[in-house]
Design an enzyme around this catalytic site. Sequence first.
Site, PDB file in Angstrom:
ATOM      1  N   GLU A  27       2.085   0.635 -10.383  1.00 59.63           N
ATOM      2  CA  GLU A  27       2.931   1.105 -11.458  1.00 59.63           C
ATOM      3  C   GLU A  27       2.805   0.121 -12.647  1.00 59.63           C
ATOM      4  OE1 GLU A  27       3.625   0.692  -8.204  1.00 59.63           O
ATOM      5  OE2 GLU A  27       4.870   2.126  -7.480  1.00 59.63           O
ATOM      6  N   GLU A  70       4.233   3.655  -0.910  1.00 57.54           N
ATOM      7  CA  GLU A  70       5.750   3.322  -0.368  1.00 57.54           C
ATOM      8  C   GLU A  70       6.046   4.251   0.614  1.00 57.54           C
ATOM      9  OE1 GLU A  70       6.809   3.600  -4.593  1.00 57.54           O
ATOM     10  OE2 GLU A  70       7.961   1.766  -4.188  1.00 57.54           O
ATOM     11  N   ALA A  87       4.757   8.834  -7.327  1.00 56.61           N
ATOM     12  CA  ALA A  87       5.655   9.637  -7.779  1.00 56.61           C
ATOM     13  C   ALA A  87       5.078  10.496  -8.967  1.00 56.61           C
ATOM     14  CB  ALA A  87       6.847   8.996  -8.235  1.00 56.61           C
ATOM     15  N   GLY A 135       4.359   5.799  -5.138  1.00 56.19           N
ATOM     16  CA  GLY A 135       5.174   6.376  -4.405  1.00 56.19           C
ATOM     17  C   GLY A 135       4.671   6.597  -2.859  1.00 56.19           C
TER      18      GLY A 135
END
Length: 259
Positions: free
Chosen positions: A134, A114, A65, A111
């Site tokens: 993260e 993911e 992200a 992300g």
Amino acid sequence: MYNTLLTELKNSTLVVTINRPDKLNALNKDVIDELGKVIEEIYTNTEIKSALITGAGEKAFVAGADISEFVSLDAQGGMALAAKGQANVFNKIERSPKPIVAAVNGFALGGGCELAMSCHFRTASENAKFGQPEVNLGLIPGYGGTQRMTQLIGKGKAMELMMTADMVGADDAKALGLVNHVFPAGELLQKTMDILQKIHTKAPLAISAIIACVSEAAICDSKGFDKEIARFGDCFATSDMKEGTTAFLEKRKAVFNGK
Ligand code: COA
């Protein structure tokens, strides 16, 4: 048609390339919005039989992200970001009636990992690297990673990867069951397309039914996704998260104090 994505229909496969190579294809708000739109297109356009998601450039699939958008968010904002992304992109990919495959061509972090894990299966180039870093930012995965990584590689390995933030290379990712095939970078797209071409010769309704049933088997406790959204949001109220994200943007190592 899209600002952050390139799309091309090749032999009934929509090739979706996330196109922010200067930011290692990080998922900012625009990319998430446009991925939501392209998934609608995959669902509804009858010319599309399958989709392949990859990243622009030779370095990254998606490096996570977009951390620069995290800095201004509070707990509520963090929760909303995770909830919206999961609903509009990650869950929709998983539940797509047509196969969606990730061709991972470099870093697949946070992300990005993911996103790859929400696809129905994954192929990788030899230089691919996977991880959920993260914790380096005082955060946890928020786009379903705690759930899907555990489903894909098992609890113990998922725990260690998420707690250490370690990256794994393509061969290790294959051994873990995170990817199905590793190909030389120059062959990744074609070899992945070849698998999709084989699937195109099978009965489409049966393929949709397989996706629905296999996905159902993997979701043992869907409450886990809601718990992840809430805990991801909680992280945004911590000073460690402010420190972690600021340290990344200032290109220094974070110092955490557990607050
Ligand atoms: N969000 C925002 N920007 C990102 C990003 C992310 N997740 N990942 C990389 N970028 C940006 C960098 O800030 C840099 O921008 P700049 O050129 O304007 O300074 C650019 O992309 C290139 O990245 P850089 O860090 O210089 O490349 P590198 O080869 O030194 O390192 C990584 C590659 C993947 C190891 C490193 O970029 C990284 O750790 N990224 C973050 C991974 C992460 O924590 N993801 C989870 C987010 S929740």
